[in-house]
Design a protein around this motif. Structure first.
Motif, PDB file in Angstrom:
ATOM      1  N   VAL A   8       0.855  -1.181   0.000  1.00  0.00           N
ATOM      2  CA  VAL A   8       0.000   0.000   0.000  1.00  0.00           C
ATOM      3  C   VAL A   8       0.892   1.232   0.000  1.00  0.00           C
ATOM      4  O   VAL A   8       1.744   1.394   0.875  1.00  0.00           O
ATOM      5  CB  VAL A   8      -0.942   0.001   1.228  1.00  0.00           C
ATOM      6  N   LEU A   9       0.692   2.069  -0.986  1.00  0.00           N
ATOM      7  CA  LEU A   9       1.457   3.310  -1.076  1.00  0.00           C
ATOM      8  C   LEU A   9       0.806   4.354  -0.181  1.00  0.00           C
ATOM      9  O   LEU A   9      -0.399   4.590  -0.261  1.00  0.00           O
ATOM     10  CB  LEU A   9       1.495   3.819  -2.514  1.00  0.00           C
ATOM     11  N   SER A  21      -3.327   1.385  -3.632  1.00  0.00           N
ATOM     12  CA  SER A  21      -2.580   0.185  -3.998  1.00  0.00           C
ATOM     13  C   SER A  21      -2.747  -0.099  -5.476  1.00  0.00           C
ATOM     14  O   SER A  21      -3.835   0.056  -6.035  1.00  0.00           O
ATOM     15  CB  SER A  21      -3.062  -1.025  -3.192  1.00  0.00           C
ATOM     16  N   ASP A  22      -1.657  -0.536  -6.110  1.00  0.00           N
ATOM     17  CA  ASP A  22      -1.681  -0.963  -7.495  1.00  0.00           C
ATOM     18  C   ASP A  22      -1.705  -2.482  -7.600  1.00  0.00           C
ATOM     19  O   ASP A  22      -1.693  -3.019  -8.697  1.00  0.00           O
ATOM     20  CB  ASP A  22      -0.443  -0.448  -8.245  1.00  0.00           C
ATOM     21  N   THR A  26      -6.240  -5.905  -5.166  1.00  0.00           N
ATOM     22  CA  THR A  26      -6.903  -4.834  -4.424  1.00  0.00           C
ATOM     23  C   THR A  26      -7.050  -3.558  -5.243  1.00  0.00           C
ATOM     24  O   THR A  26      -7.045  -2.460  -4.697  1.00  0.00           O
ATOM     25  CB  THR A  26      -6.134  -4.536  -3.123  1.00  0.00           C
ATOM     26  N   LEU A  27      -7.216  -3.731  -6.545  1.00  0.00           N
ATOM     27  CA  LEU A  27      -7.443  -2.561  -7.378  1.00  0.00           C
ATOM     28  C   LEU A  27      -8.666  -1.807  -6.868  1.00  0.00           C
ATOM     29  O   LEU A  27      -9.670  -2.415  -6.505  1.00  0.00           O
ATOM     30  CB  LEU A  27      -7.665  -2.974  -8.832  1.00  0.00           C
ATOM     31  N   GLY A  28      -8.563  -0.532  -6.815  1.00  0.00           N
ATOM     32  CA  GLY A  28      -9.666   0.286  -6.315  1.00  0.00           C
ATOM     33  C   GLY A  28      -9.418   0.843  -4.936  1.00  0.00           C
ATOM     34  O   GLY A  28     -10.165   1.687  -4.461  1.00  0.00           O
ATOM     35  N   THR A  46     -11.235  -1.405   4.200  1.00  0.00           N
ATOM     36  CA  THR A  46     -11.431  -1.287   2.759  1.00  0.00           C
ATOM     37  C   THR A  46     -10.822  -2.465   2.008  1.00  0.00           C
ATOM     38  O   THR A  46     -11.426  -3.002   1.073  1.00  0.00           O
ATOM     39  CB  THR A  46     -10.863   0.042   2.245  1.00  0.00           C
ATOM     40  N   LEU A  47      -9.626  -2.903   2.410  1.00  0.00           N
ATOM     41  CA  LEU A  47      -9.007  -4.060   1.766  1.00  0.00           C
ATOM     42  C   LEU A  47      -9.876  -5.306   1.927  1.00  0.00           C
ATOM     43  O   LEU A  47     -10.066  -6.070   0.978  1.00  0.00           O
ATOM     44  CB  LEU A  47      -7.618  -4.319   2.349  1.00  0.00           C
ATOM     45  N   THR A  48     -10.411  -5.505   3.121  1.00  0.00           N
ATOM     46  CA  THR A  48     -11.273  -6.655   3.387  1.00  0.00           C
ATOM     47  C   THR A  48     -12.515  -6.611   2.495  1.00  0.00           C
ATOM     48  O   THR A  48     -12.899  -7.622   1.885  1.00  0.00           O
ATOM     49  CB  THR A  48     -11.658  -6.696   4.876  1.00  0.00           C
ATOM     50  N   LYS A  49     -13.128  -5.438   2.372  1.00  0.00           N
ATOM     51  CA  LYS A  49     -14.310  -5.290   1.520  1.00  0.00           C
ATOM     52  C   LYS A  49     -13.976  -5.503   0.047  1.00  0.00           C
ATOM     53  O   LYS A  49     -14.735  -6.140  -0.681  1.00  0.00           O
ATOM     54  CB  LYS A  49     -14.930  -3.906   1.720  1.00  0.00           C
ATOM     55  N   LEU A  50     -12.839  -4.960  -0.401  1.00  0.00           N
ATOM     56  CA  LEU A  50     -12.449  -5.129  -1.797  1.00  0.00           C
ATOM     57  C   LEU A  50     -12.210  -6.594  -2.149  1.00  0.00           C
ATOM     58  O   LEU A  50     -12.629  -7.061  -3.208  1.00  0.00           O
ATOM     59  CB  LEU A  50     -11.190  -4.317  -2.105  1.00  0.00           C
TER      60      LEU A  50
END
Length: 104
Positions: A8-9, A21-22, A26-28, A46-50
């Motif tokens: 994660v940038l 993140s690219d 986890t795009l988005g 957010t990562l969990t939801k994505l």
């Protein structure tokens, strides 16, 4: 698909803390908030939801760095950047996946 550690940038810009993140899984991901603790906490959610949305899997993501350690890093970056022509802080942090409480 097995979840893997996500890069994660982090960037502090214009008074907001951004996390993006690219990574393909986890795009988005784009989280931003003026309060660093709120932005940092929102990344895991957010990562969990994505991952659930993109792959239909229940995966929990946790940062490899604690909030106090992140804040210490951020303050050090900010202090070092004040002497540069364009002040700011940026870096890559890692969020690790676990499924059912077990590291993936």
């Amino acid at each position: 698909m097995n979840a893997k550690t996500v890069n994660v940038l982090y960037k502090y810009a214009d008074g907001a803390h951004f996390f993006v993140s690219d990574d393909e899984e986890t795009l988005g991901l784009c989280v931003a908030h003026k309060q660093p603790a709120k932005a940092f906490a929102a990344v895991s959610i957010t990562l969990t939801k994505l991952f659930k949305e993109n792959y239909g899997q229940e995966v929990t993501f946790t940062p490899s760095l604690s909030l106090p350690a992140f804040m210490e890093w951020f303050m050090a970056q900010t202090e070092a950047a004040t002497s540069k022509p364009s002040p700011g802080a940026a870096g890559i942090l890692k969020w690790n996946p676990s499924q059912n409480g077990i590291a993936a």
